[in-house]
Design a protein around this motif. Structure first.
Motif, PDB file in Angstrom:
ATOM      1  N   SER A  21      42.574  41.431  38.380  1.00 21.48           N
ATOM      2  CA  SER A  21      41.343  42.286  37.974  1.00 21.48           C
ATOM      3  C   SER A  21      40.589  42.501  39.336  1.00 21.48           C
ATOM      4  O   SER A  21      41.237  42.590  40.972  1.00 21.48           O
ATOM      5  N   MET A  36      36.493  54.012  39.961  1.00 20.98           N
ATOM      6  CA  MET A  36      37.314  53.150  39.781  1.00 20.98           C
ATOM      7  C   MET A  36      38.585  54.047  39.756  1.00 20.98           C
ATOM      8  O   MET A  36      38.609  54.943  38.450  1.00 20.98           O
ATOM      9  N   SER A  72      40.325  48.612  32.179  1.00 19.44           N
ATOM     10  CA  SER A  72      38.787  48.628  31.713  1.00 19.44           C
ATOM     11  C   SER A  72      37.242  48.223  32.877  1.00 19.44           C
ATOM     12  O   SER A  72      38.137  47.875  33.350  1.00 19.44           O
ATOM     13  N   GLN A  73      36.680  48.120  32.679  1.00 13.56           N
ATOM     14  CA  GLN A  73      35.294  47.704  33.216  1.00 13.56           C
ATOM     15  C   GLN A  73      34.259  46.613  32.869  1.00 13.56           C
ATOM     16  O   GLN A  73      34.482  47.003  31.476  1.00 13.56           O
ATOM     17  N   ASP A  74      33.952  45.647  33.601  1.00 14.66           N
ATOM     18  CA  ASP A  74      32.889  44.839  32.607  1.00 14.66           C
ATOM     19  C   ASP A  74      31.434  45.437  34.053  1.00 14.66           C
ATOM     20  O   ASP A  74      31.662  44.461  35.427  1.00 14.66           O
ATOM     21  N   ASN A  75      30.397  46.297  33.674  1.00 11.39           N
ATOM     22  CA  ASN A  75      29.054  46.799  34.412  1.00 11.39           C
ATOM     23  C   ASN A  75      28.337  45.054  34.962  1.00 11.39           C
ATOM     24  O   ASN A  75      28.020  45.494  36.256  1.00 11.39           O
ATOM     25  N   ASN A  78      30.544  43.272  37.515  1.00  8.45           N
ATOM     26  CA  ASN A  78      31.141  44.009  38.128  1.00  8.45           C
ATOM     27  C   ASN A  78      32.514  43.703  38.709  1.00  8.45           C
ATOM     28  O   ASN A  78      33.087  43.852  40.064  1.00  8.45           O
ATOM     29  N   THR A  79      33.293  44.434  37.576  1.00  7.57           N
ATOM     30  CA  THR A  79      34.482  43.714  38.311  1.00  7.57           C
ATOM     31  C   THR A  79      35.663  44.924  37.092  1.00  7.57           C
ATOM     32  O   THR A  79      34.635  44.875  35.779  1.00  7.57           O
ATOM     33  N   LEU A  80      36.292  45.479  37.692  1.00 11.02           N
ATOM     34  CA  LEU A  80      36.922  45.977  37.397  1.00 11.02           C
ATOM     35  C   LEU A  80      38.814  45.613  36.844  1.00 11.02           C
ATOM     36  O   LEU A  80      39.021  44.601  37.180  1.00 11.02           O
ATOM     37  N   CYS A  97      43.135  48.111  44.251  1.00  5.59           N
ATOM     38  CA  CYS A  97      42.209  48.476  43.889  1.00  5.59           C
ATOM     39  C   CYS A  97      41.487  49.658  45.092  1.00  5.59           C
ATOM     40  O   CYS A  97      41.416  49.627  45.813  1.00  5.59           O
TER      41      CYS A  97
END
Length: 130
Positions: A21, A36, A72-75, A78-80, A97
């Motif tokens: 993460s 990213m 993947s990302q969770d906008n 704010n997590t990649l 990252c």
């Protein structure tokens, strides 16, 4: 200023899985567009791109990880993420990252070079034993 903090590294046996993460934060709001990526660096080797996601959500993988790794990302958070499966000893490396900030509405960083990326995390170690 952008801060990136990686987590999720560890030691696994060959064939195992890990999920990395990267928490992304900005010290002030900007109108910049961000994209990213994940890079890795093994001892004595150059840092290499693993996976990247552009601002349109299109994804690029290095040939060495295609079919095994998923970015993947969770906008909203704010997590990649980097889901790594079927890990092999050659995947052992420090994983970083990276973020690129650009003016405009489209950002692309890719995996071929580290230069497009403006910001880097401190890294998280992944060790795969045979």
């Amino acid at each position: 200023q952008v801060q990136l903090v990686e987590s999720g590294g560890g030691s696994v046996r060959a064939g195992g899985s890990l999920r990395l993460s990267c928490a992304f934060s900005k010290s002030k709001a900007t109108d910049n567009t961000y994209c990213m990526g994940w890079f890795r660096q093994a001892p004595g080797k150059e840092r290499e791109g693993v996976a990247a996601i552009d601002s349109d959500g299109d994804i690029t993988y290095a040939d060495s990880v295609k079919g095994r790794f998923t970015i993947s990302q969770d906008n909203a958070k704010n997590t990649l993420f980097l889901q790594m499966s079927s890990l092999q000893p050659e995947d052992t490396a420090m994983y970083y990252c990276a973020a690129r900030s650009v003016f405009g509405t489209f950002c692309y960083g890719g995996v071929r070079q580290r230069d497009p990326y403006n910001y880097w995390g401190q890294g998280t170690q992944v060790t795969v034993s045979s």
